[in-house]
Design an enzyme around this catalytic site. Sequence first.
Site, mmCIF file in Angstrom:
data_model
loop_
_atom_site.group_PDB
_atom_site.id
_atom_site.type_symbol
_atom_site.label_atom_id
_atom_site.label_comp_id
_atom_site.label_asym_id
_atom_site.label_seq_id
_atom_site.Cartn_x
_atom_site.Cartn_y
_atom_site.Cartn_z
ATOM 1 N N THR B 51 18.789 14.293 -40.753
ATOM 2 C CA THR B 51 19.194 13.807 -39.434
ATOM 3 C C THR B 51 18.357 12.599 -39.007
ATOM 4 O O THR B 51 17.133 12.607 -39.148
ATOM 5 C CB THR B 51 19.034 14.923 -38.389
ATOM 6 O OG1 THR B 51 19.895 16.008 -38.743
ATOM 7 C CG2 THR B 51 19.396 14.431 -36.988
ATOM 8 N N GLY B 77 10.946 19.377 -36.620
ATOM 9 C CA GLY B 77 11.072 18.602 -35.378
ATOM 10 C C GLY B 77 11.759 17.254 -35.575
ATOM 11 O O GLY B 77 11.418 16.277 -34.922
ATOM 12 N N LEU B 78 12.767 17.217 -36.482
ATOM 13 C CA LEU B 78 13.565 15.999 -36.708
ATOM 14 C C LEU B 78 12.727 14.763 -37.027
ATOM 15 O O LEU B 78 13.004 13.664 -36.546
ATOM 16 C CB LEU B 78 14.472 15.715 -35.494
ATOM 17 C CG LEU B 78 15.545 16.757 -35.192
ATOM 18 C CD1 LEU B 78 16.402 16.288 -34.005
ATOM 19 C CD2 LEU B 78 16.441 17.027 -36.385
ATOM 20 N N CYS B 135 19.425 21.581 -33.280
ATOM 21 C CA CYS B 135 18.074 21.745 -33.804
ATOM 22 C C CYS B 135 17.242 22.561 -32.822
ATOM 23 O O CYS B 135 17.137 22.197 -31.650
ATOM 24 C CB CYS B 135 17.417 20.390 -34.038
ATOM 25 S SG CYS B 135 15.700 20.555 -34.548
ATOM 26 N N GLY B 249 21.990 30.358 -45.484
ATOM 27 C CA GLY B 249 21.525 31.357 -46.447
ATOM 28 C C GLY B 249 22.299 31.449 -47.747
ATOM 29 O O GLY B 249 21.976 32.274 -48.592
#
Lengths: 263, 309
Positions: B51, B77-78, B135, B249
């Site tokens: 991202t 945290g991007l 997020c 997953g």
Amino acid sequence: MGAPGRAEAAYSACRVIESRPVGAYRLVSFIAREMAAGARPGQFLMVRRSGPALDPLLPRPMSIHDVESDLVKVLIDPVGKGTLNLAAAGVGDQFNVLGPLGNGFNLEGDGPALLAGGGIGAAPLAYLARQLMDRGREVTCLLGFRSRAQAIAAELFRGVDVHVSTEDGSVGRQGLVSELLSGCIAGLGPGARQAELFACGPDAMLRAVSATALECGVRSQVSVDTHMACGVGACQGCVVETVQGYRRACSEGPVFAAADLKW
Amino acid sequence: MVEVLKTALGPLGLGHPVINASGTFDLLEADEVLRADLMAEFPFAAYVPKTVTMEPRAGNDPPRLFETAAGLLNSIGLANRGIEAFIDEDLPRLAALPVPLIASIAGERTDDYGRCALLLDECDRVDAVELNISCPNVELGGMALGCDPYKTRQATEYARESTSRFLIVKLTPNVTDITSLARAAVEGGADCISVINTVHGMALDPLRLKPALGHVTGGLSGPAIKPVALRAIYMISREVDVPVIGMGGATTAQDVLEFLAAGASVVAIGTASFRDPLLAARLAGELRVLMEQRGFGSVRELIGHAHKE
């Protein structure tokens, strides 16, 4: 970018050829010819037991302790899921291993080399000591441990000038490795300014030894230990804070100039 | 690639239905380390880079990772170099990539999604845009925005007005009713829903008994969350008429098979790539075998099988 025709499995399946206790630690050797040929001191491997088991889920970073013909050796402290899993493995068990990874120590330079290990941080220093000695560097290795059970690992440094400290005084000098270092630097006299410190261990120990070195004008390279997921620079999970911002321990480390780390 | 695995996501033709989840596979970093020519033999059917945001982000305080039972908690945290660096430096290096590229964007406010999408609309290399409104590891935007159906719709509308590209909205499972968010995104103009982003959680350091992550809480991924993902895929694919990208997953070909049967058109692999970065290269082949075993002649036939009478 990779050259055409180089496509191959990322992780190699490697068999455990030797596994033996070294006091509280464990020395495990894998047959891994290519990795052994390419490994530099301070580099690491990502290691996970082959197969579908989900626990441990991810590979664990383990520093290369030593290299001998086609063997790559790791020295581990079996305290977490990943290290326990490897320590419990028998000869012939198969692990998926990726490496050698990371930058490793910078071996250029010609002054006296002071090596400092804290606990299992001693692991990468054996190979480092040998490579530095092969280059004609004068090597002194200082190893700090909690107690006798850990300090037995000093036996793995055959032919190296090793000094040991233990927190309980059961082996060597009682105290911390940073105290050993002060004495060692003092012993170098004016030659100390040409000396270089190579250290690996817990953050608190790395801070202490690099601060001691700095006071005496000795520059330091330190190898940090962080949690990793990918090991190849993709996930941004293993960062440490440096004067240039966050840097990935896996692909931009694990060895950093101590002066660059903010801690 | 084998005919039986060929599929499509809107206008994007795919060789098979397995792509990567954003942030878990960095082609530009991995190629050299993995000693594989990933650019030419890319194992995923599409590539989703990490991202990006309007401004560079340093990310959260370390430690950022902690492994849990069959799962991984992260609080990255991007962290990213910003959309300008992505467009100017990364995209040109991805010119030769033989699969569609899905750019993932995030913002602190809903109109940031419009600004990012507008910049990407100029980029020929970008085939689709995914809005990360889910997020859990940022204070502004991210999940805080994606928990609110009104803001979800608004962010999607801003992006929709700014780009004609195939528009994907990635949702968080950390809500009371995920289907209402899927509806809001589709009403805002989304062409596709992707679920799920990570599940909000935390872990304590076993010795210190203090939070294991620097950011205290994080997002859980890995096999531990597969049932949560499967439910979200099943519920949303029943509720909306746009295709669903299923993730959360998936680790084995059987997981891929189940996500498709639950209603996903495409399945994304995330944490499993950390176990084995070239896993995807095997998954497509194994999926083909599982489909043959069960008599599915095409991916289309398999999609949504669990819903059928």
